[in-house]
Structure formats: C-alpha cells, structure tokens
Design a protein around this motif. Structure first.
Motif, PDB file in Angstrom:
ATOM      1  N   GLN A   1       0.887  -1.155   0.093  1.00 51.07           N
ATOM      2  CA  GLN A   1      -0.214   0.089   0.115  1.00 51.07           C
ATOM      3  C   GLN A   1       0.751   1.202  -0.013  1.00 51.07           C
ATOM      4  N   LEU A   2       2.102   1.114   0.076  1.00 48.28           N
ATOM      5  CA  LEU A   2       2.903   2.213   0.189  1.00 48.28           C
ATOM      6  C   LEU A   2       3.163   2.935  -1.577  1.00 48.28           C
ATOM      7  N   ALA A   3       3.730   4.031  -1.361  1.00 46.58           N
ATOM      8  CA  ALA A   3       4.051   4.765  -2.784  1.00 46.58           C
ATOM      9  C   ALA A   3       5.013   3.988  -3.440  1.00 46.58           C
ATOM     10  N   GLU A   4       5.294   4.286  -4.563  1.00 44.78           N
ATOM     11  CA  GLU A   4       5.843   3.216  -5.623  1.00 44.78           C
ATOM     12  C   GLU A   4       7.549   3.499  -5.090  1.00 44.78           C
ATOM     13  N   ARG A   5       8.045   4.886  -4.795  1.00 42.79           N
ATOM     14  CA  ARG A   5       9.378   5.130  -4.196  1.00 42.79           C
ATOM     15  C   ARG A   5       9.573   4.780  -2.958  1.00 42.79           C
ATOM     16  N   ASP A   6       8.537   4.798  -2.090  1.00 44.42           N
ATOM     17  CA  ASP A   6       8.878   4.323  -0.517  1.00 44.42           C
ATOM     18  C   ASP A   6       9.050   2.561  -0.681  1.00 44.42           C
ATOM     19  N   ARG A   7       8.236   1.965  -1.606  1.00 46.12           N
ATOM     20  CA  ARG A   7       8.174   0.733  -1.577  1.00 46.12           C
ATOM     21  C   ARG A   7       9.578   0.188  -2.247  1.00 46.12           C
ATOM     22  N   VAL A   8      10.212   1.052  -3.140  1.00 46.63           N
ATOM     23  CA  VAL A   8      11.379   0.713  -3.708  1.00 46.63           C
ATOM     24  C   VAL A   8      12.611   0.796  -2.688  1.00 46.63           C
ATOM     25  N   VAL A   9      12.352   1.933  -1.925  1.00 46.07           N
ATOM     26  CA  VAL A   9      13.406   2.091  -0.707  1.00 46.07           C
ATOM     27  C   VAL A   9      13.491   0.969   0.321  1.00 46.07           C
ATOM     28  N   VAL A  10      12.226   0.370   0.781  1.00 39.18           N
ATOM     29  CA  VAL A  10      11.970  -0.645   1.751  1.00 39.18           C
ATOM     30  C   VAL A  10      12.570  -1.901   1.131  1.00 39.18           C
ATOM     31  N   THR A  11      12.182  -2.032  -0.025  1.00 41.26           N
ATOM     32  CA  THR A  11      12.649  -3.407  -0.518  1.00 41.26           C
ATOM     33  C   THR A  11      14.213  -3.671  -0.902  1.00 41.26           C
TER      34      THR A  11
ATOM     35  N   ARG B   1      10.173   8.096   6.327  1.00 37.18           N
ATOM     36  CA  ARG B   1       8.729   8.385   5.749  1.00 37.18           C
ATOM     37  C   ARG B   1       8.048   7.027   5.511  1.00 37.18           C
ATOM     38  N   ALA B   2       8.611   5.985   4.917  1.00 37.43           N
ATOM     39  CA  ALA B   2       8.176   4.812   4.712  1.00 37.43           C
ATOM     40  C   ALA B   2       8.039   3.867   5.750  1.00 37.43           C
ATOM     41  N   VAL B   3       8.936   3.998   6.773  1.00 40.12           N
ATOM     42  CA  VAL B   3       8.789   3.337   8.088  1.00 40.12           C
ATOM     43  C   VAL B   3       7.815   3.849   9.045  1.00 40.12           C
ATOM     44  N   LEU B   4       7.390   5.126   8.899  1.00 38.62           N
ATOM     45  CA  LEU B   4       6.182   5.964   9.567  1.00 38.62           C
ATOM     46  C   LEU B   4       4.890   5.368   8.923  1.00 38.62           C
ATOM     47  N   ARG B   5       4.991   5.279   7.851  1.00 39.20           N
ATOM     48  CA  ARG B   5       3.720   4.660   6.904  1.00 39.20           C
ATOM     49  C   ARG B   5       3.468   3.375   7.312  1.00 39.20           C
ATOM     50  N   LEU B   6       4.362   2.284   7.320  1.00 37.99           N
ATOM     51  CA  LEU B   6       4.386   0.919   7.527  1.00 37.99           C
ATOM     52  C   LEU B   6       3.820   1.066   9.029  1.00 37.99           C
ATOM     53  N   ARG B   7       4.334   1.543   9.952  1.00 38.77           N
ATOM     54  CA  ARG B   7       4.054   1.478  11.376  1.00 38.77           C
ATOM     55  C   ARG B   7       2.528   1.935  11.560  1.00 38.77           C
ATOM     56  N   THR B   8       1.876   2.808  10.850  1.00 40.20           N
ATOM     57  CA  THR B   8       0.795   3.534  10.933  1.00 40.20           C
ATOM     58  C   THR B   8      -0.241   2.137  10.298  1.00 40.20           C
ATOM     59  N   LYS B   9       0.177   1.639   9.232  1.00 45.09           N
ATOM     60  CA  LYS B   9      -0.712   0.811   8.498  1.00 45.09           C
ATOM     61  C   LYS B   9      -0.592  -0.702   9.440  1.00 45.09           C
ATOM     62  N   LEU B  10       0.345  -1.139  10.000  1.00 44.95           N
ATOM     63  CA  LEU B  10       0.495  -2.411  10.834  1.00 44.95           C
ATOM     64  C   LEU B  10      -0.583  -1.770  12.250  1.00 44.95           C
ATOM     65  N   ASN B  11      -0.537  -0.602  12.679  1.00 40.17           N
ATOM     66  CA  ASN B  11      -1.387  -0.401  13.711  1.00 40.17           C
ATOM     67  C   ASN B  11      -2.873  -0.321  13.407  1.00 40.17           C
ATOM     68  N   GLU B  12      -3.008   0.166  12.388  1.00 43.09           N
ATOM     69  CA  GLU B  12      -4.506   0.214  11.819  1.00 43.09           C
ATOM     70  C   GLU B  12      -4.912  -1.494  11.552  1.00 43.09           C
ATOM     71  N   GLN B  13      -4.202  -2.288  11.007  1.00 42.10           N
ATOM     72  CA  GLN B  13      -4.392  -3.916  10.911  1.00 42.10           C
ATOM     73  C   GLN B  13      -4.816  -4.290  12.283  1.00 42.10           C
ATOM     74  N   SER B  14      -3.737  -4.036  13.172  1.00 41.74           N
ATOM     75  CA  SER B  14      -3.851  -4.699  14.582  1.00 41.74           C
ATOM     76  C   SER B  14      -4.964  -4.350  15.230  1.00 41.74           C
ATOM     77  N   GLU B  15      -5.563  -3.172  15.285  1.00 38.77           N
ATOM     78  CA  GLU B  15      -6.775  -2.517  15.866  1.00 38.77           C
ATOM     79  C   GLU B  15      -7.943  -2.893  15.367  1.00 38.77           C
ATOM     80  N   ALA B  16      -8.039  -3.590  13.722  1.00 39.46           N
ATOM     81  CA  ALA B  16      -9.145  -3.890  13.017  1.00 39.46           C
ATOM     82  C   ALA B  16      -9.842  -5.356  13.449  1.00 39.46           C
TER      83      ALA B  16
END
Length: 310
Positions: free
Chosen positions: A256-266, A295-310
């Motif tokens: 779900q990350l932006a393309e450039r953020d996804r490339v950096v993480v990969t 920025r990618a790490v912060l977005r990943l942390r937000t996404k994972l928190n949302e999934q755990s609370e869902a």
C-alpha cells in the motif's frame, strides 16, 4: 477272600492314585460311602479331611527322604526335583525385592536370578546341621538377586551408600526443622565441608537416571517419558503462526506504500543495500534516501497499527 481286602484297607496306601477313606479311620466304610457319580464322590465323609492331613505328612516325609537320597548320591535329577518343590520361594522373594525397584525392572529377571540362588542353596545345604532349609534358601535367593542387580548398576556402591546417607540426613533435618534444610545445615549434619557436599552432589547426579521407555501414565495406552521431553530445536507452532501472520500483514502494508517508498524498503531490507547505493539506483542523494526511508517506516507502522486494531 475278605482278609486281604481288609489288610489292604488298613495299610494307608493309595489305590489307583486316590486315598481310601477306610484307611484313615481304621474302620470299614459304610455301604455307599464311596459311591461315585461321573467320577466324583457322592458324599465327602470326615475321613477325607483326615486323609488330606496325612497326605501332607506323606509329602513332608517324602521331601526328607529326597534330601537324604540327594545328600548321598548328589544326583542331578533329585536336585531338580528339590528345585521344583522350593520354586515358590523364589517367586516370593523376587516379589519382595522388586517392591522397591523402578518400574522398568522386570520381576521375571529377578526370578531367573533367584533360581540360581536356589540351586546354589540346595547344593550347599547341610541337613545334618538341623537348620530349616526355607530360611537358609531365602537368604541365598535374595543375595543372588541383589548380586545380579549390582552387576547391572553402573553407579559404584560407594556412591549409592553416600546417596542413602544424604537422603537420611535430609529426612532427619526436615523433621527437626520443619522445612527444607540449607546446604550448610546439611553439610553440618553429614560432618563434611560445604565444598565437599557440592562435590558429592555432582557424584550423585549419576544416580538420577530413569528409563526413557518407562510409561508416565498408569494405563496401558500411556505415553513414554521420552515423548514428554521438550525438543529445544523444534519449531514452536504458535510462534510460527504468529510469524507468518506478521509477515502477511507487513507484505500488505508494503504493497500500500507509494512506489518510491516501496522501492526504498525493498532495497534496504530485502536486498541489503546501503542508503548510498539506493541513492545511486534512484538518482538522488543519500540524505534524500534517508528521508524516504523514514517516511516509509512511519507509514508502515501506521498501517500495521491499523491492521492490529481492526
């Protein structure tokens, strides 16, 4: 002629393998007293009980005669007859000895060892001394069983003796103090130093051995001790499921990350490239890559928190 029949009845011998009832009383039996129906006595007079008592005396007399004959001839067949007669002693002693032994010790093995002790007792017994053979034989049988058990024991007898001393000292101190004694108190009770006591603990570890094939449950379908031991190298199924679920959530968040953020993480986490190498791939400076990574790490942390609370 009636006279021989009366004489035969009064001498107390068996006829056709069965005792004559008139032999035990010295009187002639009443008519019909020995009437048989299908091979079974129709009536059991009191004379039969007396005959049984006399038969026991006959057996005892026969054993005495057998001992006398064996002492003179030392015939092996007569020795075997004595072994068969006194064999129940072996089973009795083996049962008594096996009471305090571990469950993996087979009583049949103890009986086999006890038979050798019985044979040795018969060969060395001297009836002329007036001793009772059963008492002498039980000591020899028990000794043979214990000797065989000691020969199979890998722990020295001195260590076994010290182990018993420690157990008795623990029992005395426990009853006296009403609590578990300390090592210092136990060493004082044994009249040894604390260092010597700890060295003794190391020796006593040899005695703490159990059979892995011994069942830990009383029923026949129980599991063995080996099946209950933990395998430190085995994978924990719960941890494996949690790890798989975490990987799935992380993969969904990265997708779900932006393309450039996804490339950096990969490139950083999966290809193990440095920030400078990632900058060359993307055509940006290393500091810019660091910003993208944060920025990618912060977005990943937000996404994972949302999934755990869902």
């Amino acid at each position: 002629m009636p006279a021989p029949a009366a004489k035969q009845a009064s001498n107390g011998h068996r006829q056709n393998g069965a005792p004559r009832t008139e032999a035990s009383t010295g009187e002639s039996a009443e008519p019909g007293a020995n009437t048989h129906v299908n091979g079974t006595p129709a009536a059991v007079p009191t004379a039969v009980t007396r005959s049984d008592a006399r038969s026991g005396d006959d057996v005892e007399a026969g054993i005495v005669a057998l001992w006398r004959s064996y002492g003179e001839s030392r015939d092996q067949n007569e020795r075997d007859r004595l072994v068969l007669h006194y064999a129940p002693l072996v089973k009795y002693v083996a049962g008594r000895v096996g009471t305090g032994l571990p469950a993996h010790v087979d009583v049949a093995d103890l009986i086999q060892s006890g038979i050798f002790g019985l044979v040795d007792a018969i060969e060395k017994f001297e009836p002329e001394r007036g001793l009772k053979f059963e008492t002498y034989a039980m000591q020899r049988i028990r000794g043979a069983i214990l000797d065989d058990l000691r020969s199979q024991d890998w722990v020295p007898r001195s260590v076994r003796s010290r182990a018993r001393d420690v157990e008795r000292a623990l029992e005395r101190l426990g009853a006296k103090l009403q609590r578990t004694p300390t090592d210092r108190e136990l060493a004082a009770e044994l009249k040894i130093g604390l260092a010597e006591l700890r060295e003794l603990y190391g020796q006593l570890q040899l005695t703490s051995v159990v059979a892995l094939d011994e069942l830990i449950t009383p029923n026949k379908g129980g599991s063995s001790l080996a099946e209950s031991l933990p395998d430190d190298a085995a994978e924990d199924p719960v941890a494996s499921l949690v790890d798989q679920d975490s990987r799935r959530q992380l993969a969904d968040a990265i997708a779900q990350l932006a393309e450039r953020d996804r490339v950096v993480v990969t490139l950083y986490y999966f290809e193990n490239l440095t920030l400078a190498e990632i900058g060359k791939v993307l055509g940006v400076t290393e500091s810019r890559v660091c910003q993208l990574h944060t920025r990618a790490v912060l977005r990943l942390r937000t996404k994972l928190n949302e999934q755990s609370e869902a």
